[in-house]
Design a protein around this motif. Structure first.
Motif, PDB file in Angstrom:
ATOM      1  N   HIS A 224       0.828  -1.206   0.000  1.00 49.03           N
ATOM      2  CA  HIS A 224       0.000   0.000   0.000  1.00 49.03           C
ATOM      3  C   HIS A 224       0.864   1.257   0.000  1.00 49.03           C
ATOM      4  CE1 HIS A 224      -3.587  -2.312   0.237  1.00 49.03           C
ATOM      5  NE2 HIS A 224      -3.413  -2.722   1.490  1.00 49.03           N
ATOM      6  N   THR A 226       3.777   1.503  -1.419  1.00 48.63           N
ATOM      7  CA  THR A 226       4.281   1.630  -2.783  1.00 48.63           C
ATOM      8  C   THR A 226       3.224   2.219  -3.708  1.00 48.63           C
ATOM      9  OG1 THR A 226       5.735  -0.272  -2.423  1.00 48.63           O
ATOM     10  CG2 THR A 226       5.326   0.378  -4.701  1.00 48.63           C
ATOM     11  N   LEU A 227       1.977   1.744  -3.569  1.00 53.82           N
ATOM     12  CA  LEU A 227       0.912   2.279  -4.417  1.00 53.82           C
ATOM     13  C   LEU A 227       0.612   3.736  -4.103  1.00 53.82           C
ATOM     14  CD1 LEU A 227      -1.653  -0.658  -4.552  1.00 53.82           C
ATOM     15  CD2 LEU A 227      -0.071   0.081  -6.338  1.00 53.82           C
ATOM     16  N   SER A 228       0.757   4.131  -2.835  1.00 53.07           N
ATOM     17  CA  SER A 228       0.473   5.523  -2.471  1.00 53.07           C
ATOM     18  C   SER A 228       1.471   6.496  -3.087  1.00 53.07           C
ATOM     19  CB  SER A 228       0.472   5.678  -0.947  1.00 53.07           C
ATOM     20  OG  SER A 228       1.774   5.411  -0.417  1.00 53.07           O
ATOM     21  N   ARG A 229       2.651   6.021  -3.458  1.00 51.47           N
ATOM     22  CA  ARG A 229       3.652   6.889  -4.070  1.00 51.47           C
ATOM     23  C   ARG A 229       3.453   7.021  -5.578  1.00 51.47           C
ATOM     24  NH1 ARG A 229       3.764   7.430   0.474  1.00 51.47           N
ATOM     25  NH2 ARG A 229       5.519   7.824   1.886  1.00 51.47           N
ATOM     26  N   MET A 230       2.501   6.313  -6.123  1.00 52.46           N
ATOM     27  CA  MET A 230       2.237   6.377  -7.559  1.00 52.46           C
ATOM     28  C   MET A 230       1.029   7.257  -7.824  1.00 52.46           C
ATOM     29  SD  MET A 230       2.887   2.461  -8.802  1.00 52.46           S
ATOM     30  CE  MET A 230       2.825   3.027 -10.498  1.00 52.46           C
ATOM     31  N   THR A 231       1.123   8.051  -8.876  1.00 51.14           N
ATOM     32  CA  THR A 231       0.034   8.936  -9.259  1.00 51.14           C
ATOM     33  C   THR A 231      -0.271   8.743 -10.743  1.00 51.14           C
ATOM     34  OG1 THR A 231       1.616  10.717  -9.726  1.00 51.14           O
ATOM     35  CG2 THR A 231       0.623  10.667  -7.524  1.00 51.14           C
ATOM     36  N   ASN A 234      -1.731   5.199 -14.237  1.00 51.89           N
ATOM     37  CA  ASN A 234      -1.067   3.900 -14.127  1.00 51.89           C
ATOM     38  C   ASN A 234      -1.264   3.231 -12.777  1.00 51.89           C
ATOM     39  OD1 ASN A 234       0.017   4.028 -16.731  1.00 51.89           O
ATOM     40  ND2 ASN A 234       1.796   5.202 -16.015  1.00 51.89           N
ATOM     41  N   ARG A 235      -1.720   3.978 -11.788  1.00 51.11           N
ATOM     42  CA  ARG A 235      -1.863   3.391 -10.452  1.00 51.11           C
ATOM     43  C   ARG A 235      -2.887   2.255 -10.415  1.00 51.11           C
ATOM     44  NH1 ARG A 235      -3.260   6.646  -4.816  1.00 51.11           N
ATOM     45  NH2 ARG A 235      -3.408   4.794  -3.492  1.00 51.11           N
ATOM     46  N   ALA A 239      -1.936  -1.647  -9.523  1.00 48.68           N
ATOM     47  CA  ALA A 239      -2.605  -2.316  -8.406  1.00 48.68           C
ATOM     48  C   ALA A 239      -3.250  -3.625  -8.859  1.00 48.68           C
ATOM     49  CB  ALA A 239      -3.657  -1.393  -7.799  1.00 48.68           C
TER      50      ALA A 239
END
Length: 397
Positions: A224, A226-231, A234-235, A239
């Motif tokens: 989670h 790692t996913l929070s650092r993606m914008t 592509n997120r 996921a």
């Protein structure tokens, strides 16, 4: 004055008109590539590329992509070989985490803290490993001396069979045996290298246990984070692809363990009925070989047949071979389609190529991890392609 202004503007226009006309005339005669931009070489490669047939252009593009992919995989393989203890520990940790994740979830449903649930899961794994090892040793330690005598008698019978059936004399057979012994003695491992390898194995095992605890405890929070650092768009794709890959790895690990256990039980029961010595260790070898598809089961079955041949003769060996083939056919045609999910199954040709490549790159450890890595990569790529196709369809319509 107003009449002169158009005349003043007409001067440059008239001076450029011959140039334009010359360019058009030149273009009509088929000498358009002699323009100033082409003379400087800016559009020459583009025109040469456009002049190539489409088949040649596609072949060049695909070949370049293939070279880049192979170079990247080779570089990753070389790095993994150089960092073999770390790579083996990471691979074992991820595999065991996917295997033990349902146990962790059940403990978490009992409202246990994450650290306590992870610790109990690791202790359960250690208890199973130690218990199985102690059971195998206690049941088979007394059979090694008997097996040594039976192997000697089996080798004598095999020697008599070879000399009486094939055009080989006793002297020629003794010479071949001596050459084999010399080769084995010459390739014996260095004691220092053996001690270093043993220390690396122990260190990798301890590192894998520590990493296993932390991944079980904090694995979901790490994902989670790692996913929070993606914008951006592509997120959701990342996921969904990560979730599909993790589900594939979990299904593969649990399905492979179940199939390997069924193979080991079936072949072990056959060895017990046929009174082949060391049936339990041979069943354990069959279980471990089940984690290497196709090749592992074949090698484990060959070991069981050889032991049966050396211990009880050719009749028992043939019966053992029949039992091994029957169990493997039932496993491959009935159990695997039922146990393995559809997204995990790979074509046998893909499995053979993956196992061979993994063995060439990292030996036995590479053979173990090559197939799950291939299955996970294929599932991730398929998920990304399907997600993009679903997002592009409304835009095109």
């Amino acid at each position: 004055m107003t009449a002169d202004e158009p005349g003043a503007d007409a001067g440059p226009t008239s001076s450029t008109a011959p140039t334009t006309g010359t360019a058009q005339a030149t273009g009509t005669t088929g000498t358009t590539p002699t323009t100033g931009a082409t003379a400087t070489g800016e559009t020459g490669p583009r025109q040469a590329w456009a002049a190539l047939p489409w088949l040649v252009r596609n072949a060049v593009l695909w070949s370049a992509c293939l070279v880049v992919i192979i170079a990247g995989l080779y570089l990753l393989g070389r790095i993994a070989v150089l960092l073999a203890p770390l790579a083996i520990a990471l691979a074992a940790t991820i595999f065991l985490t996917a295997l033990l994740d349902p146990v962790l979830l059940r403990l978490r449903r009992l409202r246990l803290p994450a650290a306590l649930a992870a610790l109990l899961t690791v202790l359960l794994l250690l208890g199973i490993l130690v218990g199985v090892g102690a059971l195998v040793w206690n049941l088979t330690a007394s059979q090694f001396d008997q097996l040594s005598q039976e192997l000697t008698q089996g080798l004598d019978r095999s020697r008599d069979f070879v000399t009486s059936t094939l055009p080989v004399s006793d002297a020629q057979l003794d010479k071949l045996i001596d050459q084999a012994r010399e080769g084995l003695s010459g390739s014996s491992p260095d004691p220092v290298a053996g001690a270093r390898t043993a220390s690396e194995v122990v260190g990798s095992a301890l590192l894998a246990l520590v990493l296993l605890f932390f991944l079980l405890k904090d694995g979901r929070s790490m994902w989670h984070w790692t996913l929070s650092r993606m914008t951006g768009p592509n997120r959701p794709v990342v996921a969904e692809a990560g979730r599909a890959g993790w589900q594939t790895l979990g299904a593969y690990s649990r399905g492979t363990m179940l199939i390997a256990a069924i193979d080991a039980i079936g072949i072990g029961l056959a060895l017990v009925v046929l009174r082949v010595p060391l049936a339990l260790p041979l069943a354990l070898i069959t279980f471990l070989g089940g984690f290497i598809p196709i090749i592992g089961a074949t090698v484990a079955g060959a070991v069981a047949v050889l032991v049966a041949l050396a211990a009880n003769g050719p009749t028992t060996a043939l019966l053992t071979l029949a039992a091994v083939v029957a169990v493997q056919q039932i496993e491959g045609n009935l159990l695997e389609p039922l146990v393995m999910k559809r997204q995990v199954r790979l074509h046998p040709a893909v499995i053979l190529v993956a196992v061979t490549a993994g063995t060439l790159i990292a030996g036995i450890a590479g053979a173990f991890v090559s197939v799950p890595i291939t299955a996970v990569l294929w599932r991730v790529i398929d998920t990304v392609q399907r997600r993009r196709s679903t997002t592009d369809t409304p835009a095109r319509s």
